[in-house]
Design a protein around this motif. Structure first.
Motif, PDB file in Angstrom:
ATOM      1  N   ALA A 227     -60.420  53.031  36.215  1.00  0.00           N
ATOM      2  CA  ALA A 227     -59.707  53.979  35.917  1.00  0.00           C
ATOM      3  C   ALA A 227     -60.608  55.164  35.306  1.00  0.00           C
ATOM      4  O   ALA A 227     -61.552  54.688  34.594  1.00  0.00           O
ATOM      5  CB  ALA A 227     -58.444  53.772  35.320  1.00  0.00           C
ATOM      6  N   LEU A 228     -60.225  56.331  35.327  1.00  0.00           N
ATOM      7  CA  LEU A 228     -61.053  57.413  34.571  1.00  0.00           C
ATOM      8  C   LEU A 228     -59.927  57.890  33.507  1.00  0.00           C
ATOM      9  O   LEU A 228     -58.804  58.089  33.710  1.00  0.00           O
ATOM     10  CB  LEU A 228     -61.500  58.618  35.373  1.00  0.00           C
ATOM     11  CG  LEU A 228     -62.041  59.622  34.672  1.00  0.00           C
ATOM     12  CD1 LEU A 228     -63.003  60.326  35.710  1.00  0.00           C
ATOM     13  CD2 LEU A 228     -61.137  60.990  33.851  1.00  0.00           C
ATOM     14  N   VAL A 229     -60.561  57.888  32.090  1.00  0.00           N
ATOM     15  CA  VAL A 229     -59.680  58.156  31.010  1.00  0.00           C
ATOM     16  C   VAL A 229     -60.148  59.292  30.176  1.00  0.00           C
ATOM     17  O   VAL A 229     -61.460  59.113  29.791  1.00  0.00           O
ATOM     18  CB  VAL A 229     -59.071  56.980  29.991  1.00  0.00           C
ATOM     19  CG1 VAL A 229     -58.312  57.601  28.965  1.00  0.00           C
ATOM     20  CG2 VAL A 229     -58.586  55.934  30.897  1.00  0.00           C
ATOM     21  N   THR A 230     -59.669  60.480  29.927  1.00  0.00           N
ATOM     22  CA  THR A 230     -60.337  61.525  29.238  1.00  0.00           C
ATOM     23  C   THR A 230     -59.176  61.797  28.271  1.00  0.00           C
ATOM     24  O   THR A 230     -58.404  61.207  27.857  1.00  0.00           O
ATOM     25  CB  THR A 230     -60.545  62.579  30.175  1.00  0.00           C
ATOM     26  OG1 THR A 230     -61.693  63.643  29.582  1.00  0.00           O
ATOM     27  CG2 THR A 230     -59.714  63.104  30.948  1.00  0.00           C
ATOM     28  N   THR A 231     -59.479  63.420  27.718  1.00  0.00           N
ATOM     29  CA  THR A 231     -58.634  63.854  26.636  1.00  0.00           C
ATOM     30  C   THR A 231     -57.606  65.039  27.574  1.00  0.00           C
ATOM     31  O   THR A 231     -58.266  65.533  28.434  1.00  0.00           O
ATOM     32  CB  THR A 231     -59.446  64.533  25.565  1.00  0.00           C
ATOM     33  OG1 THR A 231     -60.149  65.663  26.202  1.00  0.00           O
ATOM     34  CG2 THR A 231     -60.186  63.488  24.976  1.00  0.00           C
TER      35      THR A 231
ATOM     36  N   ILE B 117     -58.466  55.166  42.243  1.00  0.00           N
ATOM     37  CA  ILE B 117     -58.926  55.196  41.101  1.00  0.00           C
ATOM     38  C   ILE B 117     -57.927  56.436  40.446  1.00  0.00           C
ATOM     39  O   ILE B 117     -58.016  57.394  40.510  1.00  0.00           O
ATOM     40  CB  ILE B 117     -60.410  55.495  40.909  1.00  0.00           C
ATOM     41  CG1 ILE B 117     -61.415  54.536  41.371  1.00  0.00           C
ATOM     42  CG2 ILE B 117     -60.840  55.727  39.264  1.00  0.00           C
ATOM     43  CD1 ILE B 117     -62.699  54.803  41.540  1.00  0.00           C
ATOM     44  N   PRO B 118     -57.318  56.158  39.241  1.00  0.00           N
ATOM     45  CA  PRO B 118     -56.288  56.774  38.824  1.00  0.00           C
ATOM     46  C   PRO B 118     -57.178  57.492  37.552  1.00  0.00           C
ATOM     47  O   PRO B 118     -58.051  57.140  37.089  1.00  0.00           O
ATOM     48  CB  PRO B 118     -55.195  55.967  38.114  1.00  0.00           C
ATOM     49  CG  PRO B 118     -55.787  54.596  37.900  1.00  0.00           C
ATOM     50  CD  PRO B 118     -56.975  54.638  38.942  1.00  0.00           C
ATOM     51  N   TYR B 119     -56.468  58.894  37.162  1.00  0.00           N
ATOM     52  CA  TYR B 119     -57.329  59.585  36.075  1.00  0.00           C
ATOM     53  C   TYR B 119     -56.002  59.723  35.227  1.00  0.00           C
ATOM     54  O   TYR B 119     -55.001  60.154  35.470  1.00  0.00           O
ATOM     55  CB  TYR B 119     -57.529  60.959  36.673  1.00  0.00           C
ATOM     56  CG  TYR B 119     -58.754  61.010  37.551  1.00  0.00           C
ATOM     57  CD1 TYR B 119     -59.290  59.843  38.304  1.00  0.00           C
ATOM     58  CD2 TYR B 119     -59.356  62.290  38.066  1.00  0.00           C
ATOM     59  CE1 TYR B 119     -60.223  60.170  39.017  1.00  0.00           C
ATOM     60  CE2 TYR B 119     -60.442  62.233  38.585  1.00  0.00           C
ATOM     61  CZ  TYR B 119     -60.884  61.247  39.328  1.00  0.00           C
ATOM     62  OH  TYR B 119     -62.017  61.154  40.154  1.00  0.00           O
ATOM     63  N   LEU B 120     -56.222  59.463  33.641  1.00  0.00           N
ATOM     64  CA  LEU B 120     -55.478  59.438  32.801  1.00  0.00           C
ATOM     65  C   LEU B 120     -56.008  60.318  31.690  1.00  0.00           C
ATOM     66  O   LEU B 120     -56.831  60.522  31.583  1.00  0.00           O
ATOM     67  CB  LEU B 120     -55.110  58.186  32.299  1.00  0.00           C
ATOM     68  CG  LEU B 120     -54.150  57.187  33.287  1.00  0.00           C
ATOM     69  CD1 LEU B 120     -55.561  56.075  33.712  1.00  0.00           C
ATOM     70  CD2 LEU B 120     -53.328  56.266  32.661  1.00  0.00           C
ATOM     71  N   SER B 121     -55.116  60.728  30.789  1.00  0.00           N
ATOM     72  CA  SER B 121     -55.913  61.318  29.556  1.00  0.00           C
ATOM     73  C   SER B 121     -54.781  61.057  28.180  1.00  0.00           C
ATOM     74  O   SER B 121     -53.666  60.988  28.408  1.00  0.00           O
ATOM     75  CB  SER B 121     -55.752  62.889  29.725  1.00  0.00           C
ATOM     76  OG  SER B 121     -54.681  63.675  29.854  1.00  0.00           O
ATOM     77  N   ALA B 122     -55.813  60.817  27.070  1.00  0.00           N
ATOM     78  CA  ALA B 122     -54.766  60.947  25.732  1.00  0.00           C
ATOM     79  C   ALA B 122     -54.457  62.330  25.470  1.00  0.00           C
ATOM     80  O   ALA B 122     -55.316  62.984  25.232  1.00  0.00           O
ATOM     81  CB  ALA B 122     -55.945  60.298  25.030  1.00  0.00           C
ATOM     82  N   ASN B 123     -53.090  62.180  25.025  1.00  0.00           N
ATOM     83  CA  ASN B 123     -52.462  63.702  24.750  1.00  0.00           C
ATOM     84  C   ASN B 123     -52.739  63.957  23.136  1.00  0.00           C
ATOM     85  O   ASN B 123     -51.750  64.109  22.515  1.00  0.00           O
ATOM     86  CB  ASN B 123     -50.993  63.485  24.832  1.00  0.00           C
ATOM     87  CG  ASN B 123     -50.388  65.011  24.986  1.00  0.00           C
ATOM     88  OD1 ASN B 123     -51.082  65.952  24.883  1.00  0.00           O
ATOM     89  ND2 ASN B 123     -49.115  64.797  25.055  1.00  0.00           N
TER      90      ASN B 123
ATOM     91  N   ALA C  65     -59.338  56.806  22.219  1.00  0.00           N
ATOM     92  CA  ALA C  65     -58.149  56.898  21.669  1.00  0.00           C
ATOM     93  C   ALA C  65     -56.931  56.112  22.541  1.00  0.00           C
ATOM     94  O   ALA C  65     -56.067  55.597  21.985  1.00  0.00           O
ATOM     95  CB  ALA C  65     -57.745  58.622  21.770  1.00  0.00           C
ATOM     96  N   PHE C  66     -56.982  56.188  23.784  1.00  0.00           N
ATOM     97  CA  PHE C  66     -56.355  55.265  24.733  1.00  0.00           C
ATOM     98  C   PHE C  66     -56.126  53.745  24.322  1.00  0.00           C
ATOM     99  O   PHE C  66     -55.197  53.237  24.081  1.00  0.00           O
ATOM    100  CB  PHE C  66     -56.659  55.367  26.316  1.00  0.00           C
ATOM    101  CG  PHE C  66     -56.361  54.696  27.112  1.00  0.00           C
ATOM    102  CD1 PHE C  66     -55.276  54.903  27.997  1.00  0.00           C
ATOM    103  CD2 PHE C  66     -56.997  53.275  27.606  1.00  0.00           C
ATOM    104  CE1 PHE C  66     -54.538  54.176  28.917  1.00  0.00           C
ATOM    105  CE2 PHE C  66     -56.435  52.767  28.630  1.00  0.00           C
ATOM    106  CZ  PHE C  66     -55.394  52.909  29.298  1.00  0.00           C
ATOM    107  N   ALA C  67     -57.447  53.262  24.105  1.00  0.00           N
ATOM    108  CA  ALA C  67     -57.554  51.934  23.618  1.00  0.00           C
ATOM    109  C   ALA C  67     -56.926  51.743  22.351  1.00  0.00           C
ATOM    110  O   ALA C  67     -56.138  50.582  22.227  1.00  0.00           O
ATOM    111  CB  ALA C  67     -58.939  51.599  23.512  1.00  0.00           C
ATOM    112  N   ALA C  68     -56.990  52.595  21.320  1.00  0.00           N
ATOM    113  CA  ALA C  68     -56.442  52.519  20.227  1.00  0.00           C
ATOM    114  C   ALA C  68     -54.730  52.630  20.230  1.00  0.00           C
ATOM    115  O   ALA C  68     -53.964  51.997  19.785  1.00  0.00           O
ATOM    116  CB  ALA C  68     -56.628  53.347  19.202  1.00  0.00           C
TER     117      ALA C  68
END
Length: 398
Positions: free
Chosen positions: A299-303, A330-336, A365-368
């Motif tokens: 997965a891709l994780v950004t802000t 492959i999903p894309y997510l973001s930390a808000n 941030a996602f992990a935390a």
């Protein structure tokens, strides 16, 4: 109060995004930061990473040192900054490290110009700074070095994947100043309609300058947009950077054993494009390796600052990559994250379009948030604490 749907945004492939969240929710992350330098960062106007040319050479090693030691030993002010004074994204990632003290950290050197003071720095074979992409030979005149970095990354990813296989997952982050421009170069070389779609560390996204540099590099390499779609490693060699093949190899190898988070924005979208192109057009000798990969574990994780960037189009890039090279799931997510109410004006510049992402800030941030069930708002005081410690030099006990 933590609300999963509010604090972690589903940017592309929402069903797969949901499945990935629950896949990693009770697993322990390992954070691997790949650092490199590209001369592209010194092309006038393309990057806001670092306040001047000298500082841009120190940005990646400084980011690595902040993760390893809590402050950048190579910088007098402790943290890389945007020319406006906005602090670099390492303050976000470092806050996650403080909240997750058991999270292992590995630093991978794919091509630093100035070495980082980091214990057990792991240097890949083929590591070294890249030339500016407008040279048309960023990693050399042929694909040998790109292949070497990919294979060395694959070996590292296989080791890390095995280590995390039982109850962990892997975060692959990057610090490559100028990397959104090399991302554009790689995406164009692979034939993707990436114009006006890559993000920037500045609100005035220098699309015109980036496109001019990328097309100039393709021309210097004897090609044009799409010329290297079936030779993906040559695309990297011509107009990419060292992080791209290294992280691609790490991600593909590790995906056979554990979930993998690509921590970043459009720079990691370029990694997704490269892995998709390699799977569609496997170079001779790599077919067997590539068949082992499980991209559905990635997965891709950004802000939010990247996923909602009005000057870019991360979700559109995801769709474009799949249209060109096939479904990767492959999903894309973001930390808000939201700095609107930050106590310090330089941090509030994030809400005006500065900085946005880097050093795996969104993924950290996602992990935390997942591990501690903390909201994005609850992370803010911890990020401010890091800002006080390493930017304002307050409460410095390290």
């Amino acid at each position: 109060m933590w609300e999963l749907d509010r604090d972690i945004l589903r940017v592309f492939r929402p069903v797969e995004s949901e499945a990935f969240i629950y896949l990693v929710r009770n697993r322990q992350p390992l954070f691997a930061l790949t650092v490199a330098y590209t001369g592209t960062v010194q092309l006038p106007g393309v990057s806001g990473a670092g306040i001047n040319a000298e500082m841009r050479e120190l940005t990646a090693p400084a980011d690595a040192e902040i993760m390893a030691h809590g402050r950048a030993r190579c910088l007098p002010n402790g943290v890389p900054s945007n020319p406006t004074g906005a602090p670099g994204p390492s303050i976000i990632t470092r806050a996650a490290f403080d909240l997750l003290p058991a999270m292992p950290f590995i630093c991978v050197d794919a091509g630093l110009k100035i070495k980082a003071d980091v214990p057990d720095l792991f240097t890949l074979e083929g590591a070294g700074p890249a030339l500016p992409l407008d040279s048309g030979k960023a990693l050399g005149k042929n694909e040998d070095r790109a292949l070497q970095l990919f294979l060395s990354g694959w070996e590292a990813g296989e080791r890390l994947g095995r280590k995390q296989a039982k109850e962990g997952y892997l975060i692959l982050a990057e610090s490559v100043p100028g990397g959104t421009t090399t991302a554009l170069g790689l995406l164009l070389a692979l034939g993707l309609d990436a114009e006006q779609r890559v993000s920037s560390s500045m609100p005035e996204n220098a699309h015109g300058l980036k496109l001019q540099a990328a097309l100039g590099g393709l021309k210097a390499a004897g090609g044009a947009k799409g010329s290297f779609a079936e030779r993906p490693l040559m695309a990297v060699a011509a107009v990419g950077d060292p992080m791209q093949p290294a992280v691609t190899g790490m991600a593909l190898a590790a995906s056979a054993y554990c979930p993998v988070v690509l921590g970043g924005g459009t720079q990691m979208a370029a990694v997704v494009a490269l892995l998709a192109a390699l799977r569609r057009y496997p170079p001779a000798g790599l077919q067997e390796k590539l068949q082992k990969a499980r991209p559905e574990n990635i997965a891709l994780v950004t802000t939010r600052w990247v996923s909602a960037d009005p000057t870019a189009d991360l979700a559109g890039l995801g769709a474009e990559i799949e249209q060109r090279f096939g479904i990767q799931s492959i999903p894309y997510l973001s930390a808000n994250l939201d700095f609107s109410y930050a106590s310090y004006p330089p941090m509030r510049l994030y809400e005006e379009g500065y900085v946005k992402e880097g050093v795996g800030a969104g993924a950290a941030a996602f992990a935390a948030m997942l591990a501690l069930e903390q909201s994005a708002a609850e992370l803010l005081p911890h990020i401010e604490r890091v800002y006080r410690r390493i930017v304002l030099n307050e409460n410095n006990n390290e």
